[in-house]
Design an enzyme around this catalytic site. Structure first.
Site, PDB file in Angstrom:
ATOM      1  N   SER A  23      55.427  11.829   2.877  1.00  0.00           N
ATOM      2  CA  SER A  23      53.639  12.386   3.166  1.00  0.00           C
ATOM      3  C   SER A  23      53.848  10.795   3.242  1.00  0.00           C
ATOM      4  O   SER A  23      53.823  10.191   2.768  1.00  0.00           O
ATOM      5  CB  SER A  23      53.448  13.064   2.097  1.00  0.00           C
ATOM      6  OG  SER A  23      53.382  12.344   0.955  1.00  0.00           O
ATOM      7  N   LYS A  24      52.493  10.746   3.295  1.00  0.00           N
ATOM      8  CA  LYS A  24      51.462   9.770   3.364  1.00  0.00           C
ATOM      9  C   LYS A  24      51.684   9.344   2.302  1.00  0.00           C
ATOM     10  O   LYS A  24      51.095   8.145   1.910  1.00  0.00           O
ATOM     11  CB  LYS A  24      49.709   9.881   3.836  1.00  0.00           C
ATOM     12  CG  LYS A  24      50.157  10.385   5.535  1.00  0.00           C
ATOM     13  CD  LYS A  24      48.428  10.669   6.180  1.00  0.00           C
ATOM     14  CE  LYS A  24      48.665  10.606   7.279  1.00  0.00           C
ATOM     15  NZ  LYS A  24      47.443  10.419   8.629  1.00  0.00           N
ATOM     16  N   ARG A  25      51.636  10.189   1.244  1.00  0.00           N
ATOM     17  CA  ARG A  25      51.361   9.543  -0.424  1.00  0.00           C
ATOM     18  C   ARG A  25      52.058   9.203  -0.870  1.00  0.00           C
ATOM     19  O   ARG A  25      52.459   8.626  -2.087  1.00  0.00           O
ATOM     20  CB  ARG A  25      50.633  10.608  -0.883  1.00  0.00           C
ATOM     21  CG  ARG A  25      49.562  11.571  -0.207  1.00  0.00           C
ATOM     22  CD  ARG A  25      48.739  12.702  -1.429  1.00  0.00           C
ATOM     23  NE  ARG A  25      50.386  13.599  -1.206  1.00  0.00           N
ATOM     24  CZ  ARG A  25      49.796  14.335  -0.250  1.00  0.00           C
ATOM     25  NH1 ARG A  25      48.782  14.507   1.082  1.00  0.00           N
ATOM     26  NH2 ARG A  25      50.603  15.701  -0.155  1.00  0.00           N
ATOM     27  N   ASP A  26      52.883   8.670  -0.257  1.00  0.00           N
ATOM     28  CA  ASP A  26      54.419   8.197  -0.896  1.00  0.00           C
ATOM     29  C   ASP A  26      54.814   7.101  -0.516  1.00  0.00           C
ATOM     30  O   ASP A  26      54.194   6.269   0.104  1.00  0.00           O
ATOM     31  CB  ASP A  26      56.001   9.314   0.096  1.00  0.00           C
ATOM     32  CG  ASP A  26      56.146  10.676  -0.137  1.00  0.00           C
ATOM     33  OD1 ASP A  26      55.986  11.068  -1.721  1.00  0.00           O
ATOM     34  OD2 ASP A  26      56.326  11.756   0.378  1.00  0.00           O
ATOM     35  N   PHE A  45      46.020   7.115   7.628  1.00  0.00           N
ATOM     36  CA  PHE A  45      46.085   6.104   8.257  1.00  0.00           C
ATOM     37  C   PHE A  45      47.539   6.075   8.568  1.00  0.00           C
ATOM     38  O   PHE A  45      48.106   7.189   8.709  1.00  0.00           O
ATOM     39  CB  PHE A  45      46.814   5.128   6.456  1.00  0.00           C
ATOM     40  CG  PHE A  45      45.182   4.654   5.909  1.00  0.00           C
ATOM     41  CD1 PHE A  45      45.114   2.830   6.568  1.00  0.00           C
ATOM     42  CD2 PHE A  45      45.096   4.860   4.806  1.00  0.00           C
ATOM     43  CE1 PHE A  45      43.360   2.819   5.570  1.00  0.00           C
ATOM     44  CE2 PHE A  45      43.484   4.660   4.595  1.00  0.00           C
ATOM     45  CZ  PHE A  45      43.115   3.257   4.840  1.00  0.00           C
TER      46      PHE A  45
END
Length: 440
Positions: A212-215, A15
């Site tokens: 990061s993309k997970r944050d 994403f």
């Protein structure tokens, strides 16, 4: 000076991250500031992780943000150009040609099936437009073609920059460690360095480290789904590592383009602040023209499966415009306006206890009910006057009637003015709700 040519080169393997969006934005801004060319180049050589769906996310996100590319894959009105193909997966013959140049000059050798590049061992001097003079020395040879025959990032990145005439490489600071490899390759090809500009990292909201993309708050697609305004997000992203030289924050994009320049980009990392972004979004929402606000609201309600709510266009529009000055985000609208569209709303028990805990509010509501049966509902002013006359007659204030009336009609203690609420709901619905509350 030759025309500025900058590129944004994402990989379609996930994403679209807010850091990638900021990198694209800074490249786009510099191209627009200088009258240059903004190129979209797709780094899709990772066959196992690439996805056409993720590629479309890149296209959709850039388009939503207003970052139109002058050259690159043709999508809508963007793209085209004379330096393609603009997808690395379609440029294999170009990479082979440049690999052969290195072989001819004796700068490569094979080991374990892979092709290595022989470093010069010289210090690599990089005049970075943001960080100043940087010196790095590569200490060992590195792979440029894997044993499976696929060229690695360092080779294809440099070859693409050469063949596309890139003049400025604007990218995240985390790429600075790669740059000495790239300058080694550029020298081997006999090509001058582009101007490098390594922009600061975006740090996560809480704690140390790069976002990061997970944050939380990291994905552009989430802001689209939540009804954020693209112009608010762009304005916010501009301020993550750049400032106009004064204390202004909210600025039209034309003004940002005029002021944006690489020497004004900060060296220190920028911390993401979702509250600040939400505030910026609210400022833009408040200034939206009425027709666009209603349109965005309707689109959001439809995405949430609430399209039927807007069946009566005039009523829907009126409710949305009453709410515009009161909300911070489009995503708040369904809950904020629910009672305008259904009589089956929940009365907040905490608000109920608070309102009914002082004086004799039901007596006040009974008095108001009698007055509203014949009151003029044609304007907010007329309704306000009727309530004020009632309050004065009983030696009370407007607020003695307002809180309990709002609770009975909406189930809460927040919302547009009570007079606007009454007018938009209409006499019949208001009276029915008050009567239900009194007898409930």
């Amino acid at each position: 000076m030759s025309q500025v040519r900058v590129r944004f080169a994402p990989s379609p393997t996930g994403f679209f991250h807010i850091g990638s969006a900021r990198t694209a934005l800074f490249n786009w801004l510099y191209a627009r500031h200088t009258g240059g060319v903004f190129i979209l180049r797709i780094e899709d050589t990772d066959k196992e992780r690439n996805s056409e769906a993720f590629l479309n996310v890149i296209y959709d996100s850039l388009t939503w943000l207003g970052l139109n590319w002058d050259e690159g894959p043709k999508v809508g009105g963007c793209g085209g150009g004379d330096f393609g193909p603009y997808r690395q997966s379609e440029r294999a013959s170009i990479y082979r040609e440049y690999l052969e140049k290195l072989k001819v000059t004796g700068r490569t050798y094979e080991k374990d099936g892979a092709v290595f590049f022989k470093i010069s061992g010289e210090p690599q001097v990089i005049e970075d437009a943001i960080r100043g003079r940087v010196e790095r020395t590569e200490e060992k040879d590195f792979v440029i073609v894997r044993s499976d025959g696929n060229p690695v990032f360092h080779l294809v990145n440099v070859v693409d920059d050469i063949t596309m005439g890139i003049t400025h490489v604007i990218r995240g600071e985390d790429h600075l460690s790669n740059t000495s490899k790239h300058t080694e390759l550029l020298k081997a090809f006999g090509v001058p360095q582009p101007i490098y500009a390594h922009i600061p990292l975006i740090l996560k909201q809480n704690g140390p480290g790069k976002m990061s993309k997970r944050d939380q708050g990291a994905l552009i697609e989430e802001y689209q789904k939540r009804g954020y305004l693209s112009e608010a997000l762009v304005n916010f992203l501009c301020l993550l590592g750049w400032n106009p030289g004064d204390d202004r924050e909210k600025m039209p994009i034309a003004e940002i383009i005029r002021l944006f320049d690489l020497p004004k980009v900060n060296q220190s990392n920028a911390r993401f602040d979702e509250k600040k972004l939400a505030h910026m979004n609210m400022l833009y929402l408040l200034e939206l023209p009425a027709d666009r606000f209603v349109q965005l609201a309707r689109e959001y309600f439809t995405r949430q499966g609430l399209g039927a709510v807007g069946a009566n266009e005039a009523h829907f529009g009126e409710v949305m415009l009453l709410s515009q000055p009161k909300i911070k985000a489009i995503e708040e609208l369904p809950a904020y306006t629910n009672y305008f569209f259904t009589d089956d709303f929940i009365i907040d028990p905490k608000v109920r206890d608070k309102v009914l805990g002082k004086g004799d509010p039901k007596a006040r509501l009974t008095e108001l009910f009698a007055v509203l049966k014949t009151a003029d509902f044609s304007s907010d002013l007329a309704i306000e006057e009727a309530i004020k006359v009632l309050a004065a007659k009983n030696g009370l204030g407007f607020g003695d009637y307002q809180s309990v009336a709002r609770l009975a009609v909406s189930g809460t203690n927040v919302g547009p003015s009570i007079t606007s609420m009454f007018r938009v709901l209409g006499r019949d619905r208001v009276l029915k709700r008050i009567e239900r509350f009194l007898t409930g």
